[in-house]
Structure formats: C-alpha cells, structure tokens
Scaffold this motif. Sequence first.
Motif, PDB file in Angstrom:
ATOM      1  N   ILE A   1       0.768  -1.262   0.005  1.00 25.43           N
ATOM      2  CA  ILE A   1       0.056  -0.028  -0.096  1.00 25.43           C
ATOM      3  C   ILE A   1       0.755   1.302  -0.030  1.00 25.43           C
TER       4      ILE A   1
ATOM      5  N   ARG B   1      -4.982   1.386   8.806  1.00 29.40           N
ATOM      6  CA  ARG B   1      -4.853   1.961   7.288  1.00 29.40           C
ATOM      7  C   ARG B   1      -4.844   3.409   7.401  1.00 29.40           C
ATOM      8  N   ARG B   2      -5.807   3.976   8.267  1.00 29.11           N
ATOM      9  CA  ARG B   2      -5.545   5.414   8.250  1.00 29.11           C
ATOM     10  C   ARG B   2      -4.401   5.852   8.904  1.00 29.11           C
TER      11      ARG B   2
ATOM     12  N   VAL C   1      -1.925   5.610   5.708  1.00 25.91           N
ATOM     13  CA  VAL C   1      -1.829   6.590   4.678  1.00 25.91           C
ATOM     14  C   VAL C   1      -1.437   7.709   5.220  1.00 25.91           C
TER      15      VAL C   1
ATOM     16  N   LEU D   1      -6.429   2.113  -1.741  1.00 33.05           N
ATOM     17  CA  LEU D   1      -7.671   1.528  -0.795  1.00 33.05           C
ATOM     18  C   LEU D   1      -8.795   1.130  -1.336  1.00 33.05           C
ATOM     19  N   ARG D   2      -9.167   1.794  -2.538  1.00 30.96           N
ATOM     20  CA  ARG D   2     -10.239   1.290  -3.302  1.00 30.96           C
ATOM     21  C   ARG D   2     -10.191   0.022  -4.082  1.00 30.96           C
TER      22      ARG D   2
ATOM     23  N   GLU E   1      -6.764  -2.543  -2.312  1.00 30.39           N
ATOM     24  CA  GLU E   1      -7.077  -3.163  -1.298  1.00 30.39           C
ATOM     25  C   GLU E   1      -8.379  -3.742  -1.177  1.00 30.39           C
TER      26      GLU E   1
ATOM     27  N   VAL F   1     -13.311   3.257   2.757  1.00 28.02           N
ATOM     28  CA  VAL F   1     -12.108   4.339   2.301  1.00 28.02           C
ATOM     29  C   VAL F   1     -12.534   5.787   3.010  1.00 28.02           C
TER      30      VAL F   1
ATOM     31  N   ILE G   1     -11.672   5.441   6.466  1.00 23.33           N
ATOM     32  CA  ILE G   1     -10.092   5.659   6.872  1.00 23.33           C
ATOM     33  C   ILE G   1      -9.649   7.028   6.396  1.00 23.33           C
TER      34      ILE G   1
END
Length: 169
Positions: A26, A65-66, A69, A120-121, A124, A131, A134
């Motif tokens: 990612i 995940r957040r 990112v 992400l979209r 992932e 999304v 996140i």
Amino acid sequence: MWGRPPAWESEYIAFFDARQRDFMRIAYTITGDWPSAEDATQQAFSSLYVYWPRIKPATLDAYARRTLVNSCLSVLRKRKRETVTEYVPERAYADERDDWIDLRRALLTLAPRARAVLTLRYLEDLSVMQVAEILDVAEGTVKSQSKRALDRLREQLSADTNDPVWGTR
C-alpha cells in the motif's frame, strides 16, 4: 533489568507479522518508491505500537490503514520539501514490448491523496464507505476523487502511447 513485555505486545507482533507485506505494498503504491514506503510503514507501525493498548479491536483495521495513509502523506510532504532535482526516469530507453503499460509512472502523476484513494479502493478492494472512514471524508468525496483519479490515469496512459520515448511499448 527490562522486565516482562506487556501482555498486549504478542497481539501487536502477530498483527505486524500478518500485515507488514500488505502495508508495504500500500505504501509503495502511494509513495512511489521503496525507501519512502519503508519509512511510511515503519512510522505507521511505530505509531500503532504506541497506541495499541487504546485501539479497539473492532476499529483496528480501519485505524491501522488510516495511520498508514497519514504516514505516507507525511513522508511525501517531507520528501517534497527535501527534493532538489526533478524526476529522473529509471531508464532512458523504450521497451520493445507493445503491451507494456507504465502504471507506476502514471500513478506518480496523481496527487498523493488520489493515489491513496485508488490504492485503498482498488488494490485493497475496500468499499467506498470503508475508504471514506479511513480517510475521514464523505463517501461522495471518495467517489468523485476515484472518478477524477481514474480519468487522469486513463489520460496519462493514453498520452504515454503517443510519447516518443515512453510510448513505443
């Protein structure tokens, strides 16, 4: 001397082992290079370690995940401030293959936030709602940013086929 590790540390280690490769993938997609991806991933896991006892298991995946990112975007902001030279291609010759697409190059033309949305979209395979959660934006924002980013990618990829150096793939 150091004492016993906290009881939650084994859970963190299991999470780290299970997700490290995914996080690197990612981060690479968002940052565009391995050193930055490694920095962002390490930064994210360090932050997760600090807050691990307070993270609710139900929200762990979205929180992680957040955090990743945000780490990627932070690394990119720092890199932007430090960058002195322009982008230099990895190679200066055209590839012989006609079917080869330089998706990495096209992705790097997108803004970091747009790369995060697409990663992400589609990489992932998260829903619009996930999304949005996140990235802490509205679902409509995810949809519009996805559409704009995909349009930009299509534009870049079609432009690459007309490029004398890059387009002879």
